[in-house]
Design an enzyme around this catalytic site. Sequence first.
Site, PDB file in Angstrom:
ATOM      1  CE  LYS A  10     -14.670  -3.478 -29.701  1.00  0.00           C
ATOM      2  NZ  LYS A  10     -16.079  -3.396 -30.180  1.00  0.00           N
ATOM      3  CG  PHE A  58     -25.675  -7.710 -30.102  1.00  0.00           C
ATOM      4  CD1 PHE A  58     -24.621  -7.274 -29.315  1.00  0.00           C
ATOM      5  CD2 PHE A  58     -26.733  -6.833 -30.336  1.00  0.00           C
ATOM      6  CE1 PHE A  58     -24.610  -6.005 -28.764  1.00  0.00           C
ATOM      7  CE2 PHE A  58     -26.728  -5.552 -29.791  1.00  0.00           C
ATOM      8  CZ  PHE A  58     -25.660  -5.138 -28.997  1.00  0.00           C
ATOM      9  CG  HIS A 125     -14.007  -0.529 -25.750  1.00  0.00           C
ATOM     10  ND1 HIS A 125     -15.375  -0.502 -25.588  1.00  0.00           N
ATOM     11  CD2 HIS A 125     -13.497   0.046 -24.621  1.00  0.00           C
ATOM     12  CE1 HIS A 125     -15.665   0.053 -24.421  1.00  0.00           C
ATOM     13  NE2 HIS A 125     -14.540   0.387 -23.813  1.00  0.00           N
TER      14      HIS A 125
HETATM   15  N1  UDP Z   1     -22.626  -3.738 -30.880  1.00  0.00           N
HETATM   16  C1  UDP Z   1     -23.249  -4.424 -31.921  1.00  0.00           C
HETATM   17  N2  UDP Z   1     -24.505  -4.036 -32.298  1.00  0.00           N
HETATM   18  C2  UDP Z   1     -25.157  -2.992 -31.719  1.00  0.00           C
HETATM   19  C3  UDP Z   1     -24.522  -2.302 -30.669  1.00  0.00           C
HETATM   20  C4  UDP Z   1     -23.250  -2.704 -30.279  1.00  0.00           C
HETATM   21  O1  UDP Z   1     -22.675  -5.354 -32.489  1.00  0.00           O
HETATM   22  O2  UDP Z   1     -26.298  -2.675 -32.129  1.00  0.00           O
HETATM   23  C5  UDP Z   1     -21.262  -4.160 -30.444  1.00  0.00           C
HETATM   24  C6  UDP Z   1     -20.152  -3.354 -31.120  1.00  0.00           C
HETATM   25  O3  UDP Z   1     -19.029  -4.207 -31.320  1.00  0.00           O
HETATM   26  C7  UDP Z   1     -19.886  -2.290 -30.080  1.00  0.00           C
HETATM   27  C8  UDP Z   1     -20.050  -3.070 -28.768  1.00  0.00           C
HETATM   28  O4  UDP Z   1     -21.143  -3.954 -29.046  1.00  0.00           O
HETATM   29  O5  UDP Z   1     -18.604  -1.703 -30.207  1.00  0.00           O
HETATM   30  C9  UDP Z   1     -20.365  -2.210 -27.562  1.00  0.00           C
HETATM   31  O6  UDP Z   1     -21.513  -1.446 -27.820  1.00  0.00           O
HETATM   32  P1  UDP Z   1     -21.672   0.052 -27.316  1.00  0.00           P
HETATM   33  O7  UDP Z   1     -23.111   0.426 -27.464  1.00  0.00           O
HETATM   34  O8  UDP Z   1     -21.044   0.207 -25.976  1.00  0.00           O
HETATM   35  O9  UDP Z   1     -20.863   0.879 -28.438  1.00  0.00           O
HETATM   36  P2  UDP Z   1     -19.394   1.542 -28.406  1.00  0.00           P
HETATM   37  O10 UDP Z   1     -19.243   2.233 -27.073  1.00  0.00           O
HETATM   38  O11 UDP Z   1     -18.402   0.422 -28.610  1.00  0.00           O
HETATM   39  O12 UDP Z   1     -19.387   2.514 -29.553  1.00  0.00           O
HETATM   40 MG    MG Z   2     -19.584   1.514 -25.169  1.00  0.00          MG
END
Ligand code: UDP
Ligand code: MG
Length: 167
Positions: A10, A58, A125
């Site tokens: 990222k 968010f 990611h």
């Molecule tokens: N994110 C955040 N707050 C949350 C959940 C997610 O800021 O409570 C952001 C974070 O950058 C995360 C992205 O949104 O990596 C995608 O969320 P996801 O639930 O898909 O988590 P990941 O698969 O990235 O672990």
């Molecule tokens: Mg995810």
Amino acid sequence: MSQAALILIKPDGLKKSLTGNILTRLSETKLEIVAAKMVRVSDELAIEHYCHLKDKVFFPELVKYIKGELHDRRKVMALIYWGTDAIQKCRDLAGATNPETAESTSIRGSYGRILTSGLYENVIHVSSNESEAQREIKLWFCPEEIIVDLYANHEIIAKEVKKMAWL
Ligand code: UDP
Ligand code: MG
């Protein structure tokens, strides 16, 4: 069973010069990199990539984050890792979504932080399951950018496609 995982470094990871470090950490998995490129992320790509979070408060900031608008780095590095249990292996190294609860030795635990707004700035990611990986990979890559045949594809004759060429 071999599977593919989409990895994105990222904009915060790029700004903090963590690319080499992250790739070194991921090399512990012994997985194969089958595609890699730098991408300037459009609004459409950002929104589609994070469509599962579109109802979260968010979400607008998340879109700005992945586009690089929070870091003045309008690019991400996109890679596909391929091999046995690729998703679990990469997610284990990445650590939990919340960098504060991620294991301190994981990539997110080492380099992530929570912004005052509450957004998790977590450097990397990783696709979270096989169907998400397939959806994401088809979004970020076209078949000829990947050096193995991951998913069914076919040849098409594209006419009148506007694209850049070398002079
Ligand atoms: N994110 C955040 N707050 C949350 C959940 C997610 O800021 O409570 C952001 C974070 O950058 C995360 C992205 O949104 O990596 C995608 O969320 P996801 O639930 O898909 O988590 P990941 O698969 O990235 O672990
Ligand atoms: Mg995810």
